[in-house]
Design an enzyme around this catalytic site. Sequence first.
Site, mmCIF file in Angstrom:
data_model
loop_
_atom_site.group_PDB
_atom_site.id
_atom_site.type_symbol
_atom_site.label_atom_id
_atom_site.label_comp_id
_atom_site.label_asym_id
_atom_site.label_seq_id
_atom_site.Cartn_x
_atom_site.Cartn_y
_atom_site.Cartn_z
ATOM 1 N N LYS A 95 38.701 -1.381 53.045
ATOM 2 C CA LYS A 95 37.674 -1.084 53.867
ATOM 3 C C LYS A 95 36.712 -2.226 54.026
ATOM 4 O O LYS A 95 36.328 -2.620 55.248
ATOM 5 C CB LYS A 95 36.978 0.218 53.412
ATOM 6 C CG LYS A 95 37.687 1.443 53.305
ATOM 7 C CD LYS A 95 36.874 2.583 53.051
ATOM 8 C CE LYS A 95 36.141 2.634 51.607
ATOM 9 N NZ LYS A 95 37.402 2.695 50.566
ATOM 10 N N ARG A 146 32.596 10.802 53.179
ATOM 11 C CA ARG A 146 33.774 11.229 52.100
ATOM 12 C C ARG A 146 33.965 12.700 51.774
ATOM 13 O O ARG A 146 34.676 12.975 50.783
ATOM 14 C CB ARG A 146 33.385 10.316 50.787
ATOM 15 C CG ARG A 146 33.989 8.981 51.046
ATOM 16 C CD ARG A 146 33.337 8.195 49.767
ATOM 17 N NE ARG A 146 34.462 7.011 49.658
ATOM 18 C CZ ARG A 146 33.983 5.793 49.435
ATOM 19 N NH1 ARG A 146 32.649 5.655 49.334
ATOM 20 N NH2 ARG A 146 34.841 4.648 49.452
ATOM 21 N N ARG A 174 39.952 -6.697 41.533
ATOM 22 C CA ARG A 174 38.809 -7.008 42.600
ATOM 23 C C ARG A 174 37.606 -7.738 41.864
ATOM 24 O O ARG A 174 37.262 -7.250 40.645
ATOM 25 C CB ARG A 174 38.430 -5.747 43.098
ATOM 26 C CG ARG A 174 37.089 -5.960 44.065
ATOM 27 C CD ARG A 174 37.103 -4.756 45.104
ATOM 28 N NE ARG A 174 36.535 -3.429 44.566
ATOM 29 C CZ ARG A 174 36.427 -2.612 45.172
ATOM 30 N NH1 ARG A 174 36.489 -2.324 46.766
ATOM 31 N NH2 ARG A 174 36.204 -1.262 44.701
ATOM 32 N N ARG A 228 33.092 -5.126 39.349
ATOM 33 C CA ARG A 228 32.379 -3.830 39.235
ATOM 34 C C ARG A 228 32.440 -2.731 37.997
ATOM 35 O O ARG A 228 33.697 -2.647 37.713
ATOM 36 C CB ARG A 228 32.512 -3.009 40.721
ATOM 37 C CG ARG A 228 31.829 -3.601 41.881
ATOM 38 C CD ARG A 228 32.246 -2.944 43.134
ATOM 39 N NE ARG A 228 32.400 -1.603 43.263
ATOM 40 C CZ ARG A 228 32.860 -0.915 44.305
ATOM 41 N NH1 ARG A 228 32.967 -1.553 45.280
ATOM 42 N NH2 ARG A 228 32.836 0.368 44.146
ATOM 43 N N ARG A 286 38.292 8.019 39.961
ATOM 44 C CA ARG A 286 37.801 7.880 41.525
ATOM 45 C C ARG A 286 38.848 7.982 42.471
ATOM 46 O O ARG A 286 38.586 8.666 43.469
ATOM 47 C CB ARG A 286 37.260 6.401 41.629
ATOM 48 C CG ARG A 286 35.925 6.468 41.737
ATOM 49 C CD ARG A 286 35.120 5.218 41.249
ATOM 50 N NE ARG A 286 35.549 3.958 42.587
ATOM 51 C CZ ARG A 286 35.920 2.813 42.529
ATOM 52 N NH1 ARG A 286 36.533 2.335 41.221
ATOM 53 N NH2 ARG A 286 36.082 1.925 43.363
HETATM 54 P P1 ADP Z 1 35.146 1.809 47.048
HETATM 55 O O1 ADP Z 1 35.106 0.454 47.829
HETATM 56 O O2 ADP Z 1 35.673 1.484 45.761
HETATM 57 O O3 ADP Z 1 35.893 2.625 47.999
HETATM 58 P P2 ADP Z 1 32.438 2.148 47.747
HETATM 59 O O4 ADP Z 1 31.822 0.812 47.413
HETATM 60 O O5 ADP Z 1 32.432 2.424 49.106
HETATM 61 O O6 ADP Z 1 33.558 2.311 46.709
HETATM 62 O O7 ADP Z 1 31.524 3.421 47.060
HETATM 63 C C1 ADP Z 1 31.078 3.037 45.286
HETATM 64 C C2 ADP Z 1 30.681 4.349 44.922
HETATM 65 O O8 ADP Z 1 29.461 4.754 45.789
HETATM 66 C C3 ADP Z 1 31.466 5.678 45.055
HETATM 67 O O9 ADP Z 1 32.492 5.808 43.982
HETATM 68 C C4 ADP Z 1 30.416 6.594 45.069
HETATM 69 O O10 ADP Z 1 29.681 6.907 43.653
HETATM 70 C C5 ADP Z 1 29.254 6.172 46.013
HETATM 71 N N1 ADP Z 1 29.377 6.453 47.542
HETATM 72 C C6 ADP Z 1 29.683 5.364 48.308
HETATM 73 N N2 ADP Z 1 29.939 6.149 49.588
HETATM 74 C C7 ADP Z 1 29.635 7.572 49.092
HETATM 75 C C8 ADP Z 1 29.765 8.819 49.996
HETATM 76 N N3 ADP Z 1 29.908 8.715 51.550
HETATM 77 N N4 ADP Z 1 29.536 9.857 49.613
HETATM 78 C C9 ADP Z 1 29.085 9.937 48.201
HETATM 79 N N5 ADP Z 1 29.150 8.978 47.412
HETATM 80 C C10 ADP Z 1 29.323 7.643 47.689
HETATM 81 P P1 ADP Z 2 37.778 -1.071 49.778
HETATM 82 O O1 ADP Z 2 36.484 -1.268 50.280
HETATM 83 O O2 ADP Z 2 38.435 0.070 50.593
HETATM 84 O O3 ADP Z 2 37.450 -0.293 48.157
HETATM 85 P P2 ADP Z 2 38.389 -3.886 49.504
HETATM 86 O O4 ADP Z 2 38.204 -4.150 50.874
HETATM 87 O O5 ADP Z 2 37.156 -4.125 48.521
HETATM 88 O O6 ADP Z 2 38.726 -1.885 49.436
HETATM 89 O O7 ADP Z 2 39.760 -4.181 48.763
HETATM 90 C C1 ADP Z 2 40.042 -3.886 47.238
HETATM 91 C C2 ADP Z 2 40.704 -5.152 46.801
HETATM 92 O O8 ADP Z 2 42.079 -5.340 47.286
HETATM 93 C C3 ADP Z 2 40.020 -6.277 46.799
HETATM 94 O O9 ADP Z 2 40.231 -6.944 45.621
HETATM 95 C C4 ADP Z 2 40.558 -7.140 48.333
HETATM 96 O O10 ADP Z 2 40.478 -8.416 48.265
HETATM 97 C C5 ADP Z 2 42.212 -6.507 47.945
HETATM 98 N N1 ADP Z 2 42.930 -6.281 49.296
HETATM 99 C C6 ADP Z 2 42.472 -5.600 50.246
HETATM 100 N N2 ADP Z 2 43.282 -5.697 51.308
HETATM 101 C C7 ADP Z 2 44.343 -5.980 50.832
HETATM 102 C C8 ADP Z 2 45.532 -6.193 51.402
HETATM 103 N N3 ADP Z 2 46.123 -5.658 52.596
HETATM 104 N N4 ADP Z 2 46.699 -6.724 50.372
HETATM 105 C C9 ADP Z 2 46.376 -7.010 49.355
HETATM 106 N N5 ADP Z 2 45.088 -7.120 48.718
HETATM 107 C C10 ADP Z 2 44.071 -6.635 49.447
#
Ligand code: ADP
Ligand code: ADP
Length: 215
Positions: A13, A89, A128, A162, A173
């Site tokens: 994302k 979410r 990551r 992180r 998660r």
């Molecule tokens: P990821 O990139 O691994 O999907 P995020 O950076 O979006 O994670 O979110 C990190 C943390 O922030 C989540 O594990 C949760 O604790 C909190 N969080 C983010 N978005 C939401 C949401 N829409 N509702 C509740 N908690 C959230």
């Molecule tokens: P999210 O925000 O959904 O948690 P991220 O965009 O942070 O996910 O991506 C998670 C990890 O995977 C990061 O280290 C990113 O560089 C890597 N990544 C993202 N998209 C791809 C892909 N299509 N193929 C391989 N690695 C990816």
Amino acid sequence: MNILLMGLPGAGKGTQSEQIANDYLVVHIATGDIFRQAIKEETPLGLEAKRYTDHGNLVPDEITNGLVRERLSQEDVKANGFMLDGYPRTIQQAKALSENMDSLGSKIDAVIYIDVDPEVLKARLSGRISCGNCGATYHKLYNPPKVEDTCDACGAHEFYQREDDKPEKVAHRINLQMESIQPILEYYEELGLLHRVNGDDSIDQVYNNIRKILG
Ligand code: ADP
Ligand code: ADP
Ligand code: ZN
């Protein structure tokens, strides 16, 4: 244009958002980024959110919904549209968002679900790394900075992993969100808004498919 970008942790994302926001000039709103910033600044919101994010649990809906409602009512969002990354979410969040859009006289144009195999997610999260200065995300193997140890976006040299990406936290998660995301996907499917993209593809391929959807 108002876009929702959904996917399990590690789906891509954040990575895709950077490009979408660049090309479509919508305001990128990532609830995870907002919480991390508040935690860094030790604001009351941050202190409360940390109790949940540290354990990979979701921050309660009342807090998250209030935060998003406030952000969506601001002028830059009204003028340019938004891309929500990581919200909703829970099904309660999805319904709160619909009410919000109604009261703002606005609507969601597209919901994009980045679909990735859960085993792939673990490998992505364990590699990551984020820039300590601007928060841009990279992957040690799959998506390293162009110049070694230098952030493409801001030139800083400090990277960190992180706390919630440590291996012992990742599985919890993914499992938790895998459950809560299903009813949301059904909700948007019924509204005719849901588009699925295969997130196992390369970063560029995924983005090409997103572009086809957004036009
Ligand atoms: P990821 O990139 O691994 O999907 P995020 O950076 O979006 O994670 O979110 C990190 C943390 O922030 C989540 O594990 C949760 O604790 C909190 N969080 C983010 N978005 C939401 C949401 N829409 N509702 C509740 N908690 C959230
Ligand atoms: P999210 O925000 O959904 O948690 P991220 O965009 O942070 O996910 O991506 C998670 C990890 O995977 C990061 O280290 C990113 O560089 C890597 N990544 C993202 N998209 C791809 C892909 N299509 N193929 C391989 N690695 C990816
Ligand atoms: Zn940076």
